[in-house]
Design an enzyme around this catalytic site. Structure first.
Site, PDB file in Angstrom:
ATOM      1  N   GLU A  34      16.331 -30.049  13.566  1.00  0.00           N
ATOM      2  CA  GLU A  34      15.897 -31.371  14.047  1.00  0.00           C
ATOM      3  C   GLU A  34      15.805 -32.312  12.854  1.00  0.00           C
ATOM      4  OE1 GLU A  34      15.186 -33.231  16.859  1.00  0.00           O
ATOM      5  OE2 GLU A  34      14.588 -34.771  15.420  1.00  0.00           O
ATOM      6  N   TYR A  43       3.881 -44.797  38.565  1.00  0.00           N
ATOM      7  CA  TYR A  43       3.273 -43.559  39.053  1.00  0.00           C
ATOM      8  C   TYR A  43       2.156 -43.113  38.115  1.00  0.00           C
ATOM      9  CZ  TYR A  43       7.031 -41.577  36.023  1.00  0.00           C
ATOM     10  OH  TYR A  43       7.915 -41.297  35.006  1.00  0.00           O
ATOM     11  N   ASP A  94      22.102 -35.346  26.678  1.00  0.00           N
ATOM     12  CA  ASP A  94      22.617 -36.713  26.546  1.00  0.00           C
ATOM     13  C   ASP A  94      23.854 -36.793  25.643  1.00  0.00           C
ATOM     14  OD1 ASP A  94      20.798 -37.868  28.244  1.00  0.00           O
ATOM     15  OD2 ASP A  94      19.841 -39.141  26.737  1.00  0.00           O
TER      16      ASP A  94
END
Ligand code: FAD
Length: 423
Positions: free
Chosen positions: A36, A217, A294
């Site tokens: 990462e 929400y 993605d």
């Protein structure tokens, strides 16, 4: 066999796609290392909607109880017109849960990310930070990544889960992101701040309006309230660099109903998300380098399936690995080429459908004038129990193209759920 110290799989990117895939593969006994770029693992943003095609996978991973305890299981998903606030259509999420066998839930992004992070730690996944990957190449028996500091790392399989602006995608496909000219503002605030705004605390509500929409929400067991405001930026359409700014946000929602307008001042104003997707591509696997999440199929978020598709990708890849490992004479020599071919064969078409449907869904939400009125009439006429629009996406994740359902054709109910005529 992989040399000592070398993992079986390198995953580039520790977002929800990368971590969930690392976890899925480590459950198969594989040694997984995640690279990462950021100095810490984390997620920015607010809420995520998680549909039954994903809660089914979380249940299989033994992570669903933790997810529902941190999130919220809403009662309904209600679509309203953003100008006059009238209800257009709804899904009864309890009925939806009965149909698909798993709940529709919402959760804070960082909570879902944290669930996968802890699961990876428990499973022994190696989680490295400050690893900026700048290059990829296939080598004998696997693939290699080049890091910014000049080091290299290799493994029999490299999964590139490095997101919308993927370095791997640039290297392997070289296409550009597609600018939708829409921008998203987000906010998660203590629920007390919105109690008097006319909100429905137990529902996911989507207000659709001309060139804009607004989603609401509750999150974190109902303590917080999540809002997303999305609109088409006039400055983006005019080709200006500085687009999507807060003045445009205020202008875009000026004519909307009370509940929406009351929500706009609460949006975070120091950051916004310009919305891009990409044209679907057919090849995600290049030798032993596989695009995922993605990096492979970034959607516009109108189907709320982006993170879900990434989680499904990892589940499918791990299942095919396990199927072929079971057939292989020795675990030391896994059939990665077979598993990758099976992964690509089923996921490319499913994700293409979601990406293109998300674009069309967005156009329908954002209609104006007479087209808006026609849409509203058609939506109001919809039978709330008609699942022909959700079966192909909320049903079980397909492992093969033959299992992928037709779009918009309801799956026949199993005999257990069909009401038997009384004799
Ligand atoms: P990312 O989350 O982008 O992760 C990529 C990771 O790779 C990052 O950690 C990054 O730091 C790292 N990285 C990048 N480049 C490198 C490099 N060169 N070297 C090393 N590491 C690198 N989806 C849903 O399912 N439900 C929803 O309700 C939903 N709502 C959304 C609302 C909005 C407003 C938006 C914008 C999106 C929404 N999505 C939703 C989509 C979802 O957020 C994404 O599809 C999902 O987060 C993609 O995960 P990913 O792991 O593939 O990529």
């Amino acid at each position: 066999p992989t040399p000592a110290g070398q993992p079986d799989v390198l995953v580039v990117g520790g977002g929800i796609g990368g971590l969930s895939t690392a976890y899925a593969l480590s459950r198969q006994g594989l040694r997984v290392r995640v690279l990462e770029q950021a100095p810490e693992y984390g997620e920015v943003g607010a809420g995520l909607q998680i549909a039954p095609n994903c809660t089914r996978i979380l249940a299989e991973y033994g992570l669903l109880d933790e997810a529902t305890s941190l999130g919220v299981v809403p009662e309904n998903m209600v679509m309203r017109d953003a100008l006059d606030a009238r209800e257009l259509t709804r899904l009864d999420l309890r009925d939806l849960e009965r149909r698909y066998g798993f709940p529709y839930m919402v959760i804070h992004r960082s909570d879902l990310h944290g669930i996968f992070l802890r699961a990876c730690e428990r499973a022994g996944v190696e989680l490295l930070n400050n690893q900026v990957v700048v290059g990829y190449e296939n080598v004998e028996g696997g693939a290699r990544v080049l890091l910014q500091d000049g080091r290299t790392e290799s493994a029999p399989l490299v999964v590139a889960a490095d997101g919308l602006h993927s370095v791997a995608r640039r290297a392997l496909i070289g296409d550009e992101v597609v600018n939708s000219s829409y921008v998203a503002y987000r906010a998660a605030v203590p629920i007390e701040q919105v109690k008097d705004n006319g909100i429905a605390e137990d529902d996911v509500t989507v207000y659709v309006g001309p060139g804009c929409h607004f989603v609401q929400y509750a999150l974190r067991g109902g303590e917080m309230f999540n809002q997303v405001a999305v609109f088409e930026s006039p400055k983006a359409l005019a080709g200006q660099e500085d687009w999507g700014t807060p003045d445009e946000l205020d202008a875009a929602f000026e004519g909307t109903c009370d509940t929406v307008r009351k929500g706009i001042p609460l949006m975070w104003r120091d950051r916004w998300w310009r919305m891009f997707d990409r044209e679907p591509v057919e090849t995600w696997v290049h030798g032993r380098i596989a695009l995922l999440g993605d990096a492979a199929h970034p959607p516009l978020q109108y189907m709320a399936q982006g993170a879900i598709m990434a989680i499904e990708d990892g589940w499918v890849l791990a299942r095919h690995y396990a199927r072929l490992a079971g057939a292989a004479p020795s675990l030391a020599d896994p059939d990665w080429d077979g598993a990758l071919a099976a992964y690509e064969a089923v996921r490319v078409e499913h994700c293409r459908r979601v990406q293109t449907t998300a674009r069309a869904w967005g156009e329908l939400w954002h209609l104006d004038g007479e087209a808006r009125l026609r849409r509203n009439a058609i939506m109001r006429a919809r039978d709330a129990r008609d699942y022909s629009f959700t079966d192909w996406v909320y049903g079980p994740t397909a492992l093969t193209p033959a299992e992928e359902p037709e779009m918009f054709t309801p799956i026949p109910l199993s005999s257990a759920t069909v009401e038997q005529p009384v004799a």
